[in-house]
Design a protein around this motif. Sequence first.
Motif, PDB file in Angstrom:
ATOM      1  N   ALA A 176       0.815  -1.212   0.000  1.00 38.30           N
ATOM      2  CA  ALA A 176       0.000   0.000   0.000  1.00 38.30           C
ATOM      3  C   ALA A 176       0.852   1.266   0.000  1.00 38.30           C
ATOM      4  O   ALA A 176       0.326   2.365  -0.232  1.00 38.30           O
ATOM      5  CB  ALA A 176      -0.921   0.003   1.218  1.00 38.30           C
ATOM      6  N   LYS A 177       2.160   1.120   0.233  1.00 40.54           N
ATOM      7  CA  LYS A 177       3.026   2.289   0.367  1.00 40.54           C
ATOM      8  C   LYS A 177       4.117   2.345  -0.690  1.00 40.54           C
ATOM      9  O   LYS A 177       4.926   3.272  -0.687  1.00 40.54           O
ATOM     10  CB  LYS A 177       3.677   2.289   1.758  1.00 40.54           C
ATOM     11  CG  LYS A 177       2.665   2.271   2.902  1.00 40.54           C
ATOM     12  CD  LYS A 177       3.349   2.127   4.245  1.00 40.54           C
ATOM     13  CE  LYS A 177       2.332   2.025   5.371  1.00 40.54           C
ATOM     14  NZ  LYS A 177       2.974   1.859   6.698  1.00 40.54           N
ATOM     15  N   PRO A 237      -0.300  -7.686  -5.984  1.00 44.07           N
ATOM     16  CA  PRO A 237      -0.960  -6.702  -6.851  1.00 44.07           C
ATOM     17  C   PRO A 237      -0.647  -5.269  -6.435  1.00 44.07           C
ATOM     18  O   PRO A 237      -0.428  -4.969  -5.266  1.00 44.07           O
ATOM     19  CB  PRO A 237      -2.457  -7.016  -6.648  1.00 44.07           C
ATOM     20  CG  PRO A 237      -2.495  -8.418  -6.130  1.00 44.07           C
ATOM     21  CD  PRO A 237      -1.256  -8.589  -5.314  1.00 44.07           C
ATOM     22  N   GLY A 238      -0.613  -4.393  -7.440  1.00 48.17           N
ATOM     23  CA  GLY A 238      -0.460  -2.968  -7.185  1.00 48.17           C
ATOM     24  C   GLY A 238       0.951  -2.445  -7.189  1.00 48.17           C
ATOM     25  O   GLY A 238       1.168  -1.234  -7.075  1.00 48.17           O
ATOM     26  N   VAL A 239       1.936  -3.325  -7.308  1.00 50.65           N
ATOM     27  CA  VAL A 239       3.331  -2.914  -7.317  1.00 50.65           C
ATOM     28  C   VAL A 239       3.937  -3.265  -8.666  1.00 50.65           C
ATOM     29  O   VAL A 239       3.713  -4.351  -9.195  1.00 50.65           O
ATOM     30  CB  VAL A 239       4.132  -3.597  -6.192  1.00 50.65           C
ATOM     31  CG1 VAL A 239       5.597  -3.164  -6.232  1.00 50.65           C
ATOM     32  CG2 VAL A 239       3.517  -3.298  -4.836  1.00 50.65           C
ATOM     33  N   HIS A 240       4.707  -2.318  -9.224  1.00 51.88           N
ATOM     34  CA  HIS A 240       5.413  -2.552 -10.486  1.00 51.88           C
ATOM     35  C   HIS A 240       6.812  -3.099 -10.174  1.00 51.88           C
ATOM     36  O   HIS A 240       7.567  -2.484  -9.424  1.00 51.88           O
ATOM     37  CB  HIS A 240       5.527  -1.254 -11.283  1.00 51.88           C
ATOM     38  CG  HIS A 240       4.226  -0.527 -11.460  1.00 51.88           C
ATOM     39  ND1 HIS A 240       3.204  -0.999 -12.236  1.00 51.88           N
ATOM     40  CD2 HIS A 240       3.783   0.650 -10.938  1.00 51.88           C
ATOM     41  CE1 HIS A 240       2.187  -0.158 -12.207  1.00 51.88           C
ATOM     42  NE2 HIS A 240       2.511   0.852 -11.417  1.00 51.88           N
ATOM     43  N   TYR A 241       7.144  -4.230 -10.766  1.00 47.48           N
ATOM     44  CA  TYR A 241       8.414  -4.892 -10.481  1.00 47.48           C
ATOM     45  C   TYR A 241       9.347  -4.827 -11.694  1.00 47.48           C
ATOM     46  O   TYR A 241       8.934  -5.096 -12.819  1.00 47.48           O
ATOM     47  CB  TYR A 241       8.196  -6.365 -10.134  1.00 47.48           C
ATOM     48  CG  TYR A 241       7.434  -6.618  -8.859  1.00 47.48           C
ATOM     49  CD1 TYR A 241       8.094  -6.902  -7.668  1.00 47.48           C
ATOM     50  CD2 TYR A 241       6.039  -6.598  -8.845  1.00 47.48           C
ATOM     51  CE1 TYR A 241       7.391  -7.153  -6.497  1.00 47.48           C
ATOM     52  CE2 TYR A 241       5.324  -6.853  -7.682  1.00 47.48           C
ATOM     53  CZ  TYR A 241       6.005  -7.132  -6.512  1.00 47.48           C
ATOM     54  OH  TYR A 241       5.306  -7.389  -5.357  1.00 47.48           O
ATOM     55  N   THR A 242      10.606  -4.497 -11.434  1.00 46.96           N
ATOM     56  CA  THR A 242      11.653  -4.563 -12.455  1.00 46.96           C
ATOM     57  C   THR A 242      12.850  -5.300 -11.868  1.00 46.96           C
ATOM     58  O   THR A 242      13.253  -5.035 -10.730  1.00 46.96           O
ATOM     59  CB  THR A 242      12.096  -3.160 -12.903  1.00 46.96           C
ATOM     60  OG1 THR A 242      10.981  -2.466 -13.483  1.00 46.96           O
ATOM     61  CG2 THR A 242      13.213  -3.251 -13.940  1.00 46.96           C
ATOM     62  N   VAL A 243      13.412  -6.229 -12.634  1.00 44.42           N
ATOM     63  CA  VAL A 243      14.623  -6.941 -12.247  1.00 44.42           C
ATOM     64  C   VAL A 243      15.682  -6.700 -13.313  1.00 44.42           C
ATOM     65  O   VAL A 243      15.430  -6.886 -14.506  1.00 44.42           O
ATOM     66  CB  VAL A 243      14.373  -8.456 -12.100  1.00 44.42           C
ATOM     67  CG1 VAL A 243      15.691  -9.182 -11.834  1.00 44.42           C
ATOM     68  CG2 VAL A 243      13.380  -8.733 -10.988  1.00 44.42           C
ATOM     69  N   ILE A 244      16.867  -6.266 -12.884  1.00 41.86           N
ATOM     70  CA  ILE A 244      17.981  -6.013 -13.792  1.00 41.86           C
ATOM     71  C   ILE A 244      19.109  -6.971 -13.417  1.00 41.86           C
ATOM     72  O   ILE A 244      19.654  -6.898 -12.313  1.00 41.86           O
ATOM     73  CB  ILE A 244      18.461  -4.553 -13.695  1.00 41.86           C
ATOM     74  CG1 ILE A 244      17.291  -3.587 -13.930  1.00 41.86           C
ATOM     75  CG2 ILE A 244      19.588  -4.287 -14.688  1.00 41.86           C
ATOM     76  CD1 ILE A 244      17.609  -2.136 -13.607  1.00 41.86           C
ATOM     77  N   ALA A 245      19.452  -7.878 -14.327  1.00 37.42           N
ATOM     78  CA  ALA A 245      20.437  -8.916 -14.046  1.00 37.42           C
ATOM     79  C   ALA A 245      21.573  -8.865 -15.057  1.00 37.42           C
ATOM     80  O   ALA A 245      21.435  -8.297 -16.144  1.00 37.42           O
ATOM     81  CB  ALA A 245      19.776 -10.296 -14.084  1.00 37.42           C
ATOM     82  N   THR A 246      22.694  -9.469 -14.684  1.00 39.12           N
ATOM     83  CA  THR A 246      23.819  -9.631 -15.602  1.00 39.12           C
ATOM     84  C   THR A 246      24.171 -11.112 -15.686  1.00 39.12           C
ATOM     85  O   THR A 246      24.168 -11.822 -14.668  1.00 39.12           O
ATOM     86  CB  THR A 246      25.065  -8.840 -15.147  1.00 39.12           C
ATOM     87  OG1 THR A 246      26.186  -9.221 -15.965  1.00 39.12           O
ATOM     88  CG2 THR A 246      25.403  -9.088 -13.695  1.00 39.12           C
ATOM     89  N   LYS A 247      24.492 -11.551 -16.866  1.00 39.18           N
ATOM     90  CA  LYS A 247      24.823 -12.972 -17.036  1.00 39.18           C
ATOM     91  C   LYS A 247      26.183 -13.311 -16.441  1.00 39.18           C
ATOM     92  O   LYS A 247      26.534 -14.481 -16.323  1.00 39.18           O
ATOM     93  CB  LYS A 247      24.777 -13.369 -18.508  1.00 39.18           C
ATOM     94  CG  LYS A 247      25.874 -12.797 -19.383  1.00 39.18           C
ATOM     95  CD  LYS A 247      25.724 -13.302 -20.812  1.00 39.18           C
ATOM     96  CE  LYS A 247      26.840 -12.834 -21.721  1.00 39.18           C
ATOM     97  NZ  LYS A 247      26.671 -13.337 -23.110  1.00 39.18           N
ATOM     98  N   TYR A 248      26.954 -12.292 -16.053  1.00 39.17           N
ATOM     99  CA  TYR A 248      28.259 -12.515 -15.443  1.00 39.17           C
ATOM    100  C   TYR A 248      28.190 -12.541 -13.915  1.00 39.17           C
ATOM    101  O   TYR A 248      29.225 -12.505 -13.236  1.00 39.17           O
ATOM    102  CB  TYR A 248      29.244 -11.448 -15.903  1.00 39.17           C
ATOM    103  CG  TYR A 248      29.448 -11.443 -17.397  1.00 39.17           C
ATOM    104  CD1 TYR A 248      30.036 -12.537 -18.045  1.00 39.17           C
ATOM    105  CD2 TYR A 248      29.033 -10.362 -18.177  1.00 39.17           C
ATOM    106  CE1 TYR A 248      30.200 -12.554 -19.416  1.00 39.17           C
ATOM    107  CE2 TYR A 248      29.202 -10.369 -19.560  1.00 39.17           C
ATOM    108  CZ  TYR A 248      29.786 -11.467 -20.168  1.00 39.17           C
ATOM    109  OH  TYR A 248      29.943 -11.479 -21.534  1.00 39.17           O
TER     110      TYR A 248
END
Length: 298
Positions: free
Chosen positions: A159-160, A221-232
């Motif tokens: 909610a925050k 629900p309600g939260v936008h998720y982004t994951v940034i990964a490196t193959k190394y």
Amino acid sequence: MLPWKRLFRPLAALLLTTAVAVVPAAGAAQAAAPSGAHPLQQSQASASGWNDYSCKPSAAHPRPVVLVHGTFANSVDNWLALAPYLEDRGYCVFSLDYGKLPGVPLFYGLGPIADSAGQLSTFVDKVLAATGSAEVDIVGHSQGGMMPRYYLKFLGGAAKVNALVGIAPDNHGTTLNGLTNLLPYFPGAEDLLSSATPGLADQVAGSAFLTKLNTGGDTVPGVHYTVIATKYDEVVTPYSSQFLSGSDVHNVLLQNLCVLDLSEHVLIGLTDRIAFHEVANALDPAHATPTTCASAFS
């Protein structure tokens, strides 16, 4: 004739990696140590940077950004590049220390992760009260990209929080290239790890903490998720275990944006401006621009 293309590619990769590591250094001195930081941390930053509780979010960037460090890191050292990067783009930026063990200075993120999520909850409330905002965005590196999911799922954080951006997060734990699979062969090793550094034990793939965290789905629900990964990534292995499943998830592999980026687990969070550009896109998707190798110089 010499194979110029084969020679050029590693040279270009070396130059790009150098740029990614060096370019942010000029801006790092603008960063501010949080109140109560160790004197050595204070000396690393000026007094006019992030964790300014008088900062009021702008109409362009209405949500403050809370930075959550990784294991063995702290609220200053982990963010000497990303914090000023976001400040320069008009964000109010805050960071916290969490997961402190008694008698262990400077190195954090070692306590039970459920307790650390409670500390994050308290800190977010403090930031919301100071800024007058209804929500924050969270950006975390390593454990700091995974731990907030406990806050979102079990402590009312959904909610925050508008968005959670994880940089190399161990969302499903790590095998450390298979080394954790050897723990059962050393009597007492698992118990020692759990008692001495519970925050590390919680991050081993298959731990009781991670089983609870991921049961019933990766997201809320309600939260936008982004994951940034490196193959190394040599710490969170396999790197694909970092990615989340859900209806509002954007999983990014750094090398799909710039094949020359050689950042591993530490550099992707500490100095990689290509990753930082993706962070900025996730925080302001309405004004996102393509992330390329040239983003290392932007």
